[in-house]
Design a protein around this motif. Structure first.
Motif, PDB file in Angstrom:
ATOM      1  N   TRP A   1       7.839  -1.054  16.052  1.00  0.00           N
ATOM      2  CA  TRP A   1       8.580  -0.932  17.453  1.00  0.00           C
ATOM      3  C   TRP A   1      10.125  -0.517  16.830  1.00  0.00           C
ATOM      4  N   ARG A   2      10.615   0.016  17.967  1.00  0.00           N
ATOM      5  CA  ARG A   2      12.181   0.608  17.859  1.00  0.00           C
ATOM      6  C   ARG A   2      13.143  -0.505  17.434  1.00  0.00           C
ATOM      7  N   SER A   3      12.561  -1.929  18.143  1.00  0.00           N
ATOM      8  CA  SER A   3      13.670  -2.819  17.934  1.00  0.00           C
ATOM      9  C   SER A   3      13.800  -3.336  16.453  1.00  0.00           C
ATOM     10  N   ALA A   4      12.918  -2.853  15.585  1.00  0.00           N
ATOM     11  CA  ALA A   4      12.857  -3.240  14.309  1.00  0.00           C
ATOM     12  C   ALA A   4      13.134  -2.119  13.428  1.00  0.00           C
ATOM     13  N   ARG A   5      13.481  -0.787  14.075  1.00  0.00           N
ATOM     14  CA  ARG A   5      13.670   0.282  13.063  1.00  0.00           C
ATOM     15  C   ARG A   5      14.977   0.323  12.361  1.00  0.00           C
ATOM     16  N   LEU A   6      15.899  -0.334  12.751  1.00  0.00           N
ATOM     17  CA  LEU A   6      17.068  -0.407  11.876  1.00  0.00           C
ATOM     18  C   LEU A   6      16.846  -0.869  10.607  1.00  0.00           C
ATOM     19  N   LYS A   7      15.955  -1.554  10.324  1.00  0.00           N
ATOM     20  CA  LYS A   7      15.683  -2.365   9.057  1.00  0.00           C
ATOM     21  C   LYS A   7      15.058  -1.258   8.158  1.00  0.00           C
ATOM     22  N   VAL A   8      14.681  -0.149   8.623  1.00  0.00           N
ATOM     23  CA  VAL A   8      13.814   0.801   7.738  1.00  0.00           C
ATOM     24  C   VAL A   8      14.821   1.575   6.672  1.00  0.00           C
ATOM     25  N   ASP A   9      14.315   1.469   5.302  1.00  0.00           N
ATOM     26  CA  ASP A   9      14.931   2.170   4.351  1.00  0.00           C
ATOM     27  C   ASP A   9      14.779   3.873   4.637  1.00  0.00           C
ATOM     28  N   PRO A  10      15.659   4.547   4.742  1.00  0.00           N
ATOM     29  CA  PRO A  10      15.465   5.935   5.387  1.00  0.00           C
ATOM     30  C   PRO A  10      14.862   6.816   3.927  1.00  0.00           C
ATOM     31  N   SER A  11      14.724   6.217   2.656  1.00  0.00           N
ATOM     32  CA  SER A  11      13.950   6.911   1.724  1.00  0.00           C
ATOM     33  C   SER A  11      12.599   6.707   1.750  1.00  0.00           C
ATOM     34  N   ILE A  12      11.745   6.081   2.652  1.00  0.00           N
ATOM     35  CA  ILE A  12      10.469   5.884   2.623  1.00  0.00           C
ATOM     36  C   ILE A  12       9.936   7.063   3.449  1.00  0.00           C
ATOM     37  N   LYS A  13       8.799   7.844   3.014  1.00  0.00           N
ATOM     38  CA  LYS A  13       8.121   8.895   3.416  1.00  0.00           C
ATOM     39  C   LYS A  13       6.578   8.812   3.119  1.00  0.00           C
ATOM     40  N   VAL A  14       5.999   9.800   3.361  1.00  0.00           N
ATOM     41  CA  VAL A  14       4.551   9.918   3.114  1.00  0.00           C
ATOM     42  C   VAL A  14       4.399   9.799   1.686  1.00  0.00           C
ATOM     43  N   GLY A  15       3.689   8.904   0.982  1.00  0.00           N
ATOM     44  CA  GLY A  15       3.502   8.842  -0.417  1.00  0.00           C
ATOM     45  C   GLY A  15       4.409   7.605  -1.093  1.00  0.00           C
ATOM     46  N   SER A  16       5.007   7.160  -0.473  1.00  0.00           N
ATOM     47  CA  SER A  16       5.936   5.842  -0.831  1.00  0.00           C
ATOM     48  C   SER A  16       5.132   4.615  -1.092  1.00  0.00           C
ATOM     49  N   GLU A  17       5.385   3.768  -2.036  1.00  0.00           N
ATOM     50  CA  GLU A  17       4.526   2.720  -2.015  1.00  0.00           C
ATOM     51  C   GLU A  17       5.459   1.667  -1.626  1.00  0.00           C
TER      52      GLU A  17
ATOM     53  N   GLY B   1       0.729  -1.076  -0.103  1.00  0.00           N
ATOM     54  CA  GLY B   1       0.034   0.095  -0.063  1.00  0.00           C
ATOM     55  C   GLY B   1       1.071   1.301  -0.240  1.00  0.00           C
ATOM     56  N   GLU B   2       0.244   2.355   0.046  1.00  0.00           N
ATOM     57  CA  GLU B   2       0.983   3.663   0.158  1.00  0.00           C
ATOM     58  C   GLU B   2       0.845   4.361   1.570  1.00  0.00           C
ATOM     59  N   VAL B   3       1.977   4.916   2.014  1.00  0.00           N
ATOM     60  CA  VAL B   3       2.268   5.528   3.192  1.00  0.00           C
ATOM     61  C   VAL B   3       1.534   6.741   3.164  1.00  0.00           C
ATOM     62  N   SER B   4       0.343   6.987   4.091  1.00  0.00           N
ATOM     63  CA  SER B   4      -0.217   8.181   4.056  1.00  0.00           C
ATOM     64  C   SER B   4       0.175   9.122   5.245  1.00  0.00           C
ATOM     65  N   SER B   5       0.398   8.658   6.316  1.00  0.00           N
ATOM     66  CA  SER B   5       1.070   9.214   7.418  1.00  0.00           C
ATOM     67  C   SER B   5       2.384   8.536   8.085  1.00  0.00           C
ATOM     68  N   TRP B   6       3.016   9.383   8.683  1.00  0.00           N
ATOM     69  CA  TRP B   6       4.561   8.804   8.854  1.00  0.00           C
ATOM     70  C   TRP B   6       4.867   9.731  10.293  1.00  0.00           C
ATOM     71  N   SER B   7       5.200   8.910  11.284  1.00  0.00           N
ATOM     72  CA  SER B   7       5.610   9.754  12.534  1.00  0.00           C
ATOM     73  C   SER B   7       6.363   8.745  13.549  1.00  0.00           C
ATOM     74  N   VAL B   8       7.440   9.423  14.288  1.00  0.00           N
ATOM     75  CA  VAL B   8       8.182   8.837  15.180  1.00  0.00           C
ATOM     76  C   VAL B   8       7.947   9.314  16.754  1.00  0.00           C
ATOM     77  N   HIS B   9       7.560   8.314  17.436  1.00  0.00           N
ATOM     78  CA  HIS B   9       7.549   8.914  18.838  1.00  0.00           C
ATOM     79  C   HIS B   9       8.450   7.636  19.927  1.00  0.00           C
ATOM     80  N   ASN B  10       8.909   8.119  20.511  1.00  0.00           N
ATOM     81  CA  ASN B  10       9.771   7.419  21.491  1.00  0.00           C
ATOM     82  C   ASN B  10      10.675   6.014  20.830  1.00  0.00           C
ATOM     83  N   GLY B  11      10.994   6.526  19.628  1.00  0.00           N
ATOM     84  CA  GLY B  11      11.824   5.584  18.762  1.00  0.00           C
ATOM     85  C   GLY B  11      10.963   4.488  18.057  1.00  0.00           C
TER      86      GLY B  11
END
Length: 227
Positions: free
Chosen positions: A66-82, A38-48
Motif C-alpha cells: 500500500w502507498r502508506s508503506a511505499r516510501l520505504k521501497v528501494d528505487p532500484s527494485i524492478k522486474v528480475g530483482s531478487e 523470491g524474484e520480482v516477475s511483475s511490477w506495476s503502480v496504481h493509485n500509489g
C-alpha cells in the motif's frame, strides 16, 4: 460428501466461506509477518499502491504494497530483482483472491552490502581497542536506572513493566532519543551524555535524585535496514 464428513448445517454460502478463509489466515501466526525471498516477475503502480508477483522455481504469489508503506521501497527494485519481503497473507473475499500484503521489501544485494558494512565497522572498532575497554561491574541492586530509548515505544513499555514486576519502587529516568534514521547515532550519544551527568552526585542531588548507577540503551525490533 463421504460419511465421515457429513454435516447437519448444510452447504456454506461461498461468501461466508471466503470470509472464514480470510479470518483463518489473518489470525494464524504462520501466515503473518513472514520473511520471504523470491524474484520480482511483475511490477506495476496504481493509485500509489505497488502490485507485483514474487516467484521462484517452485511457485509464485501476488503481492501488494500500500502507498502508506511505499516510501520505504528501494528505487532500484524492478522486474528480475531478487528481494526479501516482510508480509502477511490476506484474502479479498469479493474476488476470492489471496495475496501477500507487504510491509517491507529490500533487494538481497543491499542487505548483503549492509552486513559487509557492519562487519567492517566491527573490525575497525576492534582494531582501535573500542571493544576491549574494561567493563564496570553492575550494582547488585541499582538505585537509579537511566533508560535511553525512543519515545512512547513498545520497548520502553516492556522495560518499565519488567522493572515494575521485578523491582517495584526502582527509580528510573527516561531520556528520549531517536533510535533509527541518520540522526539516531548523534541522538543516542546526546542521551548518554545526559546519563553521564546524572551519574554525578552533585548534579543528581540538585534534582533530588540519587546518582544514576545503571544505564539501558534499548529499542524494539525492526527491519535490518532500520537497525
Amino acid at each position: 460428501m463421504s460419511a465421515g464428513h457429513e454435516t447437519t448445517t448444510g452447504p456454506l454460502p461461498i461468501g461466508q466461506f471466503a470470509r472464514l478463509v480470510q479470518h483463518t489466515v489473518k489470525n494464524d501466526p504462520l501466515f503473518q509477518h513472514q520473511a520471504l525471498q523470491g524474484e520480482v516477475s511483475s511490477w506495476s503502480v496504481h493509485n500509489g499502491n505497488i502490485y507485483f508477483t514474487l516467484r521462484d522455481d517452485d511457485g509464485q504469489m501476488d503481492c501488494v504494497m500500500w502507498r502508506s508503506a511505499r516510501l520505504k521501497v528501494d528505487p532500484s527494485i524492478k522486474v528480475g530483482s531478487e528481494v526479501i519481503i516482510i508480509g502477511s497473507v490476506d484474502v479479498w473475499p469479493k474476488r476470492g483472491r489471496l495475496q501477500i500484503v507487504v510491509a517491507r521489501i529490500q533487494p538481497v544485494q543491499t542487505l548483503g552490502a549492509m552486513e559487509e558494512t557492519k562487519r567492517q565497522l566491527i573490525e575497525t572498532l576492534r582494531a582501535e581497542g573500542a571493544l576491549d575497554l574494561p567493563s564496570r561491574r553492575l550494582p547488585l541492586l541499582p538505585k537509579h536506572v537511566a533508560i535511553v530509548t525512543g519515545a512512547d515505544s513498545a520497548a520502553l513499555s516492556d522495560m518499565r513493566q519488567l522493572m515494575t514486576d521485578r523491582w517495584p519502587g526502582l527509580r528510573t529516568t527516561v531520556i528520549e532519543v531517536l533510535v533509527q534514521g541518520e540522526h539516531a547515532a548523534m541522538e543516542i550519544v546526546r542521551g548518554l551524555a545526559v546519563t553521564r551527568a546524572l551519574a554525578r552526585p552533585e548534579v543528581a542531588g540538585r534534582l533530588g535524585l540519587p546518582p544514576v548507577d545503571a544505564v539501558i540503551v534499548g529499542r524494539g525490533g525492526g527491519s535490518p535496514e532500520d537497525l
